[in-house]
Design a protein around this motif. Structure first.
Motif, PDB file in Angstrom:
ATOM      1  N   TYR A  22      20.482  32.810  89.669  1.00  0.00           N
ATOM      2  CA  TYR A  22      20.093  33.830  88.685  1.00  0.00           C
ATOM      3  C   TYR A  22      18.582  33.792  88.442  1.00  0.00           C
ATOM      4  O   TYR A  22      17.914  34.830  88.422  1.00  0.00           O
ATOM      5  N   TYR A  23      18.042  32.580  88.264  1.00  0.00           N
ATOM      6  CA  TYR A  23      16.621  32.421  87.969  1.00  0.00           C
ATOM      7  C   TYR A  23      15.757  32.943  89.117  1.00  0.00           C
ATOM      8  O   TYR A  23      14.819  33.723  88.903  1.00  0.00           O
ATOM      9  N   LEU A  24      16.083  32.545  90.336  1.00  0.00           N
ATOM     10  CA  LEU A  24      15.287  32.948  91.495  1.00  0.00           C
ATOM     11  C   LEU A  24      15.435  34.441  91.781  1.00  0.00           C
ATOM     12  O   LEU A  24      14.462  35.112  92.137  1.00  0.00           O
ATOM     13  N   THR A  25      16.639  34.962  91.612  1.00  0.00           N
ATOM     14  CA  THR A  25      16.865  36.393  91.834  1.00  0.00           C
ATOM     15  C   THR A  25      16.104  37.219  90.810  1.00  0.00           C
ATOM     16  O   THR A  25      15.559  38.286  91.139  1.00  0.00           O
ATOM     17  N   LYS A  26      16.049  36.741  89.586  1.00  0.00           N
ATOM     18  CA  LYS A  26      15.312  37.465  88.546  1.00  0.00           C
ATOM     19  C   LYS A  26      13.822  37.508  88.865  1.00  0.00           C
ATOM     20  O   LYS A  26      13.159  38.525  88.647  1.00  0.00           O
ATOM     21  N   LEU A  27      13.277  36.416  89.406  1.00  0.00           N
ATOM     22  CA  LEU A  27      11.868  36.405  89.810  1.00  0.00           C
ATOM     23  C   LEU A  27      11.614  37.425  90.912  1.00  0.00           C
ATOM     24  O   LEU A  27      10.609  38.135  90.905  1.00  0.00           O
ATOM     25  N   ASN A  28      12.530  37.511  91.857  1.00  0.00           N
ATOM     26  CA  ASN A  28      12.366  38.446  92.968  1.00  0.00           C
ATOM     27  C   ASN A  28      12.671  39.888  92.578  1.00  0.00           C
ATOM     28  O   ASN A  28      12.390  40.809  93.338  1.00  0.00           O
ATOM     29  N   SER A  29      13.270  40.081  91.402  1.00  0.00           N
ATOM     30  CA  SER A  29      13.641  41.431  90.967  1.00  0.00           C
ATOM     31  C   SER A  29      12.482  42.177  90.310  1.00  0.00           C
ATOM     32  O   SER A  29      12.565  43.390  90.091  1.00  0.00           O
ATOM     33  N   ASP A  30      11.414  41.459  89.984  1.00  0.00           N
ATOM     34  CA  ASP A  30      10.251  42.097  89.366  1.00  0.00           C
ATOM     35  C   ASP A  30       9.419  42.763  90.456  1.00  0.00           C
ATOM     36  O   ASP A  30       8.637  42.114  91.140  1.00  0.00           O
TER      37      ASP A  30
END
Length: 341
Positions: free
Chosen positions: A259-267
């Motif tokens: 979740y954390y890494l995907t959220k970073l890549n979602s920006d």
């Protein structure tokens, strides 16, 4: 609208400075420049040349940052894919457990048969009564009847595993390699599903809820998926405990990291790009406006007035770019982002 408000809030000081510099520039230029002696073409020609150079530098900088950001995101995506493969293997386990009639037979009740017979299309979210688009809402009497027929939390755990498989029933769950991407919303849902099934395993009698009645042949896919996730082999005797620990591993570690890494890549637009694109946009407006004013024959007054406004905008935007550059240097050198978890 929310993004615009956030941008204005974050850059309130920059906007104030921009407006002050613009007004000061207008005041100085209008009061200390003679309209009759003003050379529009020379001024705008110089302005166009300077903006073109700055524009080229900004574009080069943005693209260099873009390529660097892409490299970071690719490396981050590799780690996300590792967690995604583990999640896919967990879903394989859930799919096979769903098919075990003997596992879901608790004393005289068969949870699988009860759910599939009475409510084959019932979802976990509907049973929980979540107020979501497309989710059927039940009255208290309807929910009480459903709860009784599917045996309460036991049926909820079955629905949770169905949710973990997305209700799918296809050959993809038998594939060794089945790469998939999982969204933030999906990971949030999977976390709740795992907690629900863990609750069943944790609070049930080992003599009633176990895998002892399931033949080893049907358990082989679970052993294989478990081994691909943990790197360890499992035995039938402690399978329930290991599956329970697996649910804890995912809810406390793997889902959180994914979740954390995907959220970073979602920006899609990090702050450094947003700020520089704003400056670039202002310079582009000034450049295009200067070209039109340079070509069109306005009256002396309008040529003078518009040219002073454009020069003032240029001064304000250049100083704003300088402020942003200082801020960016501090930000770039301050490494606080977590790159490895």
């Amino acid at each position: 609208m929310k993004n615009i408000i956030n941008f204005l809030t974050e850059n309130f000081l920059r906007i104030i400075i921009f407006e002050i510099i613009f007004m000061i520039s207008c005041y100085v230029l209008f009061n200390f420049t003679t309209e009759s002696k003003f050379e529009k073409k020379e001024t705008l020609s110089l302005l166009i040349s300077i903006i073109s150079i700055i524009f080229a530098i900004l574009v080069t900088f943005i693209f260099s940052k873009l390529f660097a950001e892409k490299t970071i995101r690719i490396e981050r995506k590799k780690e996300i894919d590792e967690y995604s493969l583990k999640i896919t293997n967990l879903r394989n386990i859930a799919y096979h457990i769903l098919g075990f009639h003997d596992f879901w037979k608790f004393r005289d009740a068969n949870i699988k048969s009860a759910v599939d017979y009475h409510y084959p299309s019932l979802t976990y979210e509907e049973f929980r009564g979540y107020d979501l688009p497309g989710i059927t809402q039940f009255t208290h009497e309807e929910w009480t009847e459903i709860n009784e027929k599917i045996y309460s939390t036991s049926g909820q755990a079955y629905l949770a595993l169905k949710g973990l498989t997305n209700g799918e029933n296809n050959f993809s769950f038998y594939q060794v390699v089945n790469p998939q991407n999982y969204s933030l919303e999906t990971i949030r849902s999977y976390t709740e599903y795992c907690n629900s099934f863990w609750y069943l395993l944790e609070n049930s009698d080992d003599g009633i809820v176990n895998f002892n009645k399931v033949h080893n042949y049907w358990l082989e896919p679970i052993y294989e998926s478990y081994s691909r996730i943990t790197g360890k082999k499992n035995k039938k005797e402690n399978l329930k405990e290991e599956i329970k620990n697996l649910m804890v591993l995912f809810t406390t570690s793997i889902f959180e990291k994914h979740y954390y890494l995907t959220k970073l890549n979602s920006d899609f637009f990090p702050s450094i790009f947003k700020h520089n694109l704003f400056n670039l946009f202002i310079f582009l407006i000034i450049l295009l406006a200067s070209l039109f004013v340079y070509i069109i024959d306005f009256s002396i007054f309008y040529s003078f007035f518009i040219s002073i406004i454009l020069v003032s905008l240029f001064v304000a935007n250049t100083i704003d770019l300088f402020v942003l550059t200082i801020k960016s240097i501090r930000t770039e050198l301050e490494i606080t982002e977590i790159f490895k978890i």
